[in-house]
Write a protein that holds these residues in place. Sequence first.
Motif, PDB file in Angstrom:
ATOM      1  N   ILE A 217       0.861  -1.177   0.000  1.00  0.00           N
ATOM      2  CA  ILE A 217       0.000   0.000   0.000  1.00  0.00           C
ATOM      3  C   ILE A 217       0.905   1.238   0.000  1.00  0.00           C
ATOM      4  N   PRO A 218       0.820   2.099  -1.014  1.00  0.00           N
ATOM      5  CA  PRO A 218       1.641   3.309  -1.028  1.00  0.00           C
ATOM      6  C   PRO A 218       1.274   4.226   0.139  1.00  0.00           C
ATOM      7  N   THR A 219       2.278   4.795   0.778  1.00  0.00           N
ATOM      8  CA  THR A 219       2.020   5.724   1.889  1.00  0.00           C
ATOM      9  C   THR A 219       1.906   7.159   1.385  1.00  0.00           C
ATOM     10  N   GLY A 220       2.345   7.397   0.143  1.00  0.00           N
ATOM     11  CA  GLY A 220       2.373   8.754  -0.387  1.00  0.00           C
ATOM     12  C   GLY A 220       3.637   9.500   0.012  1.00  0.00           C
ATOM     13  N   GLU A 221       4.515   8.836   0.765  1.00  0.00           N
ATOM     14  CA  GLU A 221       5.766   9.443   1.204  1.00  0.00           C
ATOM     15  C   GLU A 221       6.927   8.876   0.381  1.00  0.00           C
ATOM     16  N   HIS A 222       8.056   9.567   0.441  1.00  0.00           N
ATOM     17  CA  HIS A 222       9.253   9.150  -0.277  1.00  0.00           C
ATOM     18  C   HIS A 222      10.471   9.262   0.627  1.00  0.00           C
ATOM     19  N   THR A 223      11.535   8.537   0.282  1.00  0.00           N
ATOM     20  CA  THR A 223      12.801   8.600   1.002  1.00  0.00           C
ATOM     21  C   THR A 223      13.936   8.557   0.000  1.00  0.00           C
ATOM     22  N   ASN A 224      15.080   9.092   0.380  1.00  0.00           N
ATOM     23  CA  ASN A 224      16.258   8.982  -0.482  1.00  0.00           C
ATOM     24  C   ASN A 224      17.371   8.246   0.259  1.00  0.00           C
ATOM     25  N   LYS A 225      17.005   7.363   1.176  1.00  0.00           N
ATOM     26  CA  LYS A 225      18.004   6.641   1.974  1.00  0.00           C
ATOM     27  C   LYS A 225      18.873   5.704   1.147  1.00  0.00           C
ATOM     28  N   HIS A 226      18.419   5.302  -0.029  1.00  0.00           N
ATOM     29  CA  HIS A 226      19.210   4.408  -0.886  1.00  0.00           C
ATOM     30  C   HIS A 226      20.015   5.194  -1.913  1.00  0.00           C
ATOM     31  N   GLY A 227      19.974   6.523  -1.838  1.00  0.00           N
ATOM     32  CA  GLY A 227      20.660   7.356  -2.817  1.00  0.00           C
ATOM     33  C   GLY A 227      19.823   7.488  -4.072  1.00  0.00           C
ATOM     34  N   GLY A 228      20.281   8.281  -4.988  1.00  0.00           N
ATOM     35  CA  GLY A 228      19.545   8.460  -6.232  1.00  0.00           C
ATOM     36  C   GLY A 228      18.253   9.217  -6.015  1.00  0.00           C
ATOM     37  N   ARG A 229      17.314   9.005  -6.912  1.00  0.00           N
ATOM     38  CA  ARG A 229      16.046   9.723  -6.797  1.00  0.00           C
ATOM     39  C   ARG A 229      15.240   9.155  -5.637  1.00  0.00           C
ATOM     40  N   PRO A 230      14.353   9.960  -5.063  1.00  0.00           N
ATOM     41  CA  PRO A 230      13.563   9.494  -3.921  1.00  0.00           C
ATOM     42  C   PRO A 230      12.705   8.271  -4.275  1.00  0.00           C
ATOM     43  N   ALA A 231      12.683   7.309  -3.363  1.00  0.00           N
ATOM     44  CA  ALA A 231      11.915   6.074  -3.570  1.00  0.00           C
ATOM     45  C   ALA A 231      10.609   6.150  -2.785  1.00  0.00           C
ATOM     46  N   ALA A 232       9.557   5.608  -3.361  1.00  0.00           N
ATOM     47  CA  ALA A 232       8.249   5.583  -2.700  1.00  0.00           C
ATOM     48  C   ALA A 232       8.289   4.658  -1.490  1.00  0.00           C
ATOM     49  N   LEU A 233       7.591   5.059  -0.447  1.00  0.00           N
ATOM     50  CA  LEU A 233       7.457   4.222   0.747  1.00  0.00           C
ATOM     51  C   LEU A 233       6.119   3.498   0.705  1.00  0.00           C
ATOM     52  N   PHE A 234       6.129   2.262   1.171  1.00  0.00           N
ATOM     53  CA  PHE A 234       4.936   1.428   1.203  1.00  0.00           C
ATOM     54  C   PHE A 234       4.737   0.885   2.603  1.00  0.00           C
ATOM     55  N   ARG A 235       3.561   0.359   2.828  1.00  0.00           N
ATOM     56  CA  ARG A 235       3.285  -0.416   4.038  1.00  0.00           C
ATOM     57  C   ARG A 235       2.642  -1.721   3.584  1.00  0.00           C
ATOM     58  N   ARG A 236       2.618  -2.676   4.489  1.00  0.00           N
ATOM     59  CA  ARG A 236       2.042  -3.980   4.173  1.00  0.00           C
ATOM     60  C   ARG A 236       0.536  -3.851   3.950  1.00  0.00           C
ATOM     61  N   GLY A 237       0.072  -4.523   2.909  1.00  0.00           N
ATOM     62  CA  GLY A 237      -1.362  -4.551   2.637  1.00  0.00           C
ATOM     63  C   GLY A 237      -2.016  -5.719   3.364  1.00  0.00           C
ATOM     64  N   ALA A 238      -3.291  -5.918   3.119  1.00  0.00           N
ATOM     65  CA  ALA A 238      -4.050  -6.968   3.807  1.00  0.00           C
ATOM     66  C   ALA A 238      -3.879  -8.352   3.183  1.00  0.00           C
ATOM     67  N   ALA A 239      -3.283  -8.411   1.999  1.00  0.00           N
ATOM     68  CA  ALA A 239      -3.110  -9.715   1.332  1.00  0.00           C
ATOM     69  C   ALA A 239      -2.223 -10.624   2.178  1.00  0.00           C
ATOM     70  N   GLU A 240      -2.533 -11.905   2.149  1.00  0.00           N
ATOM     71  CA  GLU A 240      -1.712 -12.901   2.849  1.00  0.00           C
ATOM     72  C   GLU A 240      -1.042 -13.861   1.881  1.00  0.00           C
ATOM     73  N   THR A 241      -1.603 -13.977   0.696  1.00  0.00           N
ATOM     74  CA  THR A 241      -1.002 -14.822  -0.336  1.00  0.00           C
ATOM     75  C   THR A 241      -0.726 -13.972  -1.568  1.00  0.00           C
ATOM     76  N   LEU A 242       0.236 -14.417  -2.352  1.00  0.00           N
ATOM     77  CA  LEU A 242       0.609 -13.700  -3.563  1.00  0.00           C
ATOM     78  C   LEU A 242       0.055 -14.429  -4.773  1.00  0.00           C
ATOM     79  N   HIS A 243      -0.676 -13.682  -5.596  1.00  0.00           N
ATOM     80  CA  HIS A 243      -1.173 -14.249  -6.844  1.00  0.00           C
ATOM     81  C   HIS A 243      -0.977 -13.214  -7.930  1.00  0.00           C
ATOM     82  N   PRO A 244      -0.118 -13.467  -8.880  1.00  0.00           N
ATOM     83  CA  PRO A 244       0.672 -14.673  -9.054  1.00  0.00           C
ATOM     84  C   PRO A 244       1.833 -14.717  -8.063  1.00  0.00           C
ATOM     85  N   PRO A 245       2.363 -15.906  -7.797  1.00  0.00           N
ATOM     86  CA  PRO A 245       3.500 -16.017  -6.893  1.00  0.00           C
ATOM     87  C   PRO A 245       4.748 -15.374  -7.488  1.00  0.00           C
TER      88      PRO A 245
END
Length: 115
Positions: free
Chosen positions: A82-110
Amino acid sequence: RWVPVGQALRRRNNLAFDHARILIDAVERARAKLEYTTLATAFCGPRFTVTDLRNVYEVVWGERIDPRNFHRKVTNVENFLIPTGEHTNKHGGRPAALFRRGAAETLHPPILRGS
């Protein structure tokens, strides 16, 4: 005492009884669960980048993953990230989007190893 899994597996003759087999089976089970569950997000903070998540997969699987394919795969799985709408540049380069865990428990497709 606690040691890294790789070190324990390299010294499996030092493990008692069938503990080497137990450890091998446990590592393989964790690797397999990353393919079809959202378990990897449990190893990330409450907010994380796709790079943070990819690092979890790379450490557990012991292999490098193509960053672009991984990003496409994880962001296309419904309710995984789930996108948080926030960004970070902790990995260098352009700012990367921050996410949080969604409600899904399984991945489809794996997300399969080696793909």
